[in-house]
Design a protein around this motif. Structure first.
Motif, PDB file in Angstrom:
ATOM      1  N   GLU A 119       0.646  -1.153  -0.068  1.00 64.13           N
ATOM      2  CA  GLU A 119      -0.116   0.062   0.013  1.00 64.13           C
ATOM      3  C   GLU A 119       1.020   1.168  -0.072  1.00 64.13           C
ATOM      4  O   GLU A 119       1.902   1.064   0.648  1.00 64.13           O
ATOM      5  CB  GLU A 119      -0.961  -0.041   1.260  1.00 64.13           C
ATOM      6  CG  GLU A 119      -1.899   1.439   1.232  1.00 64.13           C
ATOM      7  CD  GLU A 119      -2.577   1.423   2.492  1.00 64.13           C
ATOM      8  OE1 GLU A 119      -3.541   1.934   2.400  1.00 64.13           O
ATOM      9  OE2 GLU A 119      -2.723   0.421   3.488  1.00 64.13           O
ATOM     10  N   PHE A 120       0.677   2.290  -0.753  1.00 68.40           N
ATOM     11  CA  PHE A 120       1.156   3.345  -1.120  1.00 68.40           C
ATOM     12  C   PHE A 120       0.332   4.505  -0.414  1.00 68.40           C
ATOM     13  O   PHE A 120      -0.708   4.713  -1.048  1.00 68.40           O
ATOM     14  CB  PHE A 120       1.495   3.482  -2.488  1.00 68.40           C
ATOM     15  CG  PHE A 120       2.314   2.792  -2.996  1.00 68.40           C
ATOM     16  CD1 PHE A 120       3.729   3.020  -3.252  1.00 68.40           C
ATOM     17  CD2 PHE A 120       1.748   1.507  -3.370  1.00 68.40           C
ATOM     18  CE1 PHE A 120       4.632   2.133  -3.868  1.00 68.40           C
ATOM     19  CE2 PHE A 120       2.811   0.578  -4.069  1.00 68.40           C
ATOM     20  CZ  PHE A 120       4.130   0.834  -4.119  1.00 68.40           C
ATOM     21  N   ALA A 121       0.719   5.147   0.684  1.00 67.79           N
ATOM     22  CA  ALA A 121       0.139   6.186   1.439  1.00 67.79           C
ATOM     23  C   ALA A 121       0.844   7.564   2.178  1.00 67.79           C
ATOM     24  O   ALA A 121       1.765   7.294   2.003  1.00 67.79           O
ATOM     25  CB  ALA A 121      -1.097   5.388   2.315  1.00 67.79           C
ATOM     26  N   LEU A 122      -0.066   8.539   2.167  1.00 68.51           N
ATOM     27  CA  LEU A 122       0.536   9.450   3.145  1.00 68.51           C
ATOM     28  C   LEU A 122       0.407   9.072   4.507  1.00 68.51           C
ATOM     29  O   LEU A 122      -0.378   8.236   5.049  1.00 68.51           O
ATOM     30  CB  LEU A 122      -0.224  10.805   2.877  1.00 68.51           C
ATOM     31  CG  LEU A 122       0.080  11.417   1.343  1.00 68.51           C
ATOM     32  CD1 LEU A 122      -1.155  12.710   1.261  1.00 68.51           C
ATOM     33  CD2 LEU A 122       1.333  11.878   1.248  1.00 68.51           C
ATOM     34  N   GLY A 196       5.309  14.994  -8.306  1.00 67.02           N
ATOM     35  CA  GLY A 196       6.806  14.573  -7.640  1.00 67.02           C
ATOM     36  C   GLY A 196       6.809  15.246  -6.376  1.00 67.02           C
ATOM     37  O   GLY A 196       7.489  14.490  -5.538  1.00 67.02           O
ATOM     38  N   GLU A 197       6.540  16.294  -6.044  1.00 62.83           N
ATOM     39  CA  GLU A 197       6.720  16.989  -4.620  1.00 62.83           C
ATOM     40  C   GLU A 197       5.921  16.466  -3.705  1.00 62.83           C
ATOM     41  O   GLU A 197       6.311  15.923  -2.501  1.00 62.83           O
ATOM     42  CB  GLU A 197       6.559  18.513  -4.594  1.00 62.83           C
ATOM     43  CG  GLU A 197       7.459  19.193  -5.804  1.00 62.83           C
ATOM     44  CD  GLU A 197       7.096  20.604  -5.892  1.00 62.83           C
ATOM     45  OE1 GLU A 197       5.769  20.976  -5.306  1.00 62.83           O
ATOM     46  OE2 GLU A 197       7.542  21.403  -6.739  1.00 62.83           O
ATOM     47  N   LEU A 198       4.625  16.048  -3.907  1.00 67.25           N
ATOM     48  CA  LEU A 198       3.916  15.276  -2.996  1.00 67.25           C
ATOM     49  C   LEU A 198       4.131  13.740  -2.802  1.00 67.25           C
ATOM     50  O   LEU A 198       4.143  13.239  -1.749  1.00 67.25           O
ATOM     51  CB  LEU A 198       2.565  15.457  -3.372  1.00 67.25           C
ATOM     52  CG  LEU A 198       1.232  14.853  -2.495  1.00 67.25           C
ATOM     53  CD1 LEU A 198       1.437  15.573  -1.082  1.00 67.25           C
ATOM     54  CD2 LEU A 198      -0.090  15.067  -3.000  1.00 67.25           C
ATOM     55  N   ALA A 199       4.724  13.204  -3.595  1.00 71.33           N
ATOM     56  CA  ALA A 199       4.891  11.785  -3.825  1.00 71.33           C
ATOM     57  C   ALA A 199       6.194  11.579  -2.832  1.00 71.33           C
ATOM     58  O   ALA A 199       6.303  10.528  -2.530  1.00 71.33           O
ATOM     59  CB  ALA A 199       5.465  11.334  -5.414  1.00 71.33           C
ATOM     60  N   GLU A 200       6.945  12.314  -2.580  1.00 74.59           N
ATOM     61  CA  GLU A 200       8.049  12.421  -1.637  1.00 74.59           C
ATOM     62  C   GLU A 200       7.706  12.060  -0.391  1.00 74.59           C
ATOM     63  O   GLU A 200       8.426  11.389   0.466  1.00 74.59           O
ATOM     64  CB  GLU A 200       9.164  13.705  -1.731  1.00 74.59           C
ATOM     65  CG  GLU A 200       9.785  13.966  -2.897  1.00 74.59           C
ATOM     66  CD  GLU A 200      10.679  12.927  -3.258  1.00 74.59           C
ATOM     67  OE1 GLU A 200      11.290  12.438  -2.432  1.00 74.59           O
ATOM     68  OE2 GLU A 200      10.792  12.502  -4.468  1.00 74.59           O
ATOM     69  N   ARG A 201       6.298  12.126  -0.094  1.00 76.70           N
ATOM     70  CA  ARG A 201       6.051  12.077   1.267  1.00 76.70           C
ATOM     71  C   ARG A 201       5.219  10.638   1.214  1.00 76.70           C
ATOM     72  O   ARG A 201       4.509  10.302   2.314  1.00 76.70           O
ATOM     73  CB  ARG A 201       4.992  13.198   1.736  1.00 76.70           C
ATOM     74  CG  ARG A 201       5.608  14.264   1.976  1.00 76.70           C
ATOM     75  CD  ARG A 201       4.706  15.569   2.188  1.00 76.70           C
ATOM     76  NE  ARG A 201       3.698  15.145   3.262  1.00 76.70           N
ATOM     77  CZ  ARG A 201       2.328  15.827   3.167  1.00 76.70           C
ATOM     78  NH1 ARG A 201       2.136  16.631   2.419  1.00 76.70           N
ATOM     79  NH2 ARG A 201       1.462  15.478   4.026  1.00 76.70           N
TER      80      ARG A 201
END
Length: 208
Positions: A119-122, A196-201
């Protein structure tokens, strides 16, 4: 490619689209609770689940039950349609004519060759938006409905060991522009950069 995602009713709205009002937030939470925490999967010939989609309506954000994947001549498309490559939209911006945002708390991918789901999540089950393109389609029952396809781009570097593609994530500051701006190569480029900026988290966890 994104083959399933989740919408946990316990989500926090820290990352929710700047344009979303309390009614939209509550509508998402009610839908997620009614869905009993089930993973969202593409709607197919033998599976009729309509998922919440965020669209622009009269300069505001509206929630609409929609069909994941395209419908052609009253049945699910015979070509792959649940995902659309960002590269294709950069080359053919006309494909960006109608757009939406898919609310999610995480998407799922299988890591190969181990065949382990992740799972990929914030953090904190924060709600976030995934870019989508849409078109109208007719269900097997003859009802016209909005269909959507999640826009996918190359994965961020720290996620590539799990999967080589990921959804384009739409941060709050880009919400209104993504939903309402004229279709263009520049719009797709801007969305990929912001994603890309949000994906860093984004963090990854194995699923049982």
């Amino acid at each position: 490619m994104c083959a399933s995602y989740g919408l946990d009713p316990r989500f926090t709205d820290d990352e929710l689209l700047a344009e979303a009002d309390a009614e939209v937030i509550e509508g998402l939470r009610i839908w997620a609770e009614q869905n009993a925490g089930e993973t969202l999967r593409p709607t197919g010939k033998n599976l009729r689940n309509l998922n919440p989609l965020l669209l622009a309506h009269d300069e505001k954000m509206a929630l609409e039950p929609s069909w994941w994947g395209y419908l052609v001549n009253g049945e699910p498309a015979k070509f792959p349609s649940i995902n659309t490559r960002s590269e294709r939209l950069q080359e053919r911006p006309a494909g960006l004519k109608t757009r939406a945002i898919v609310p999610s708390t995480g998407w799922f991918e299988m890591q190969k060759p181990a065949r382990v789901w992740h799972e990929f999540a914030l953090e904190n089950q924060a709600l976030f938006g995934m870019a989508a393109v849409t078109q109208r389609g007719r269900t097997p029952e003859g009802e016209w409905i909005t269909c959507y396809s999640v826009v996918m781009a190359p994965a961020a570097d720290h996620l590539k060991e799990f999967h080589d593609r990921m959804p384009v994530l739409i941060p709050p500051h880009l919400t209104h522009e993504w939903l309402t701006a004229p279709p263009s190569r520049d719009l797709m480029d801007e969305a990929i950069l912001a994603s890309g900026e949000l994906a860093e988290r984004i963090t990854v966890s194995a699923r049982p």
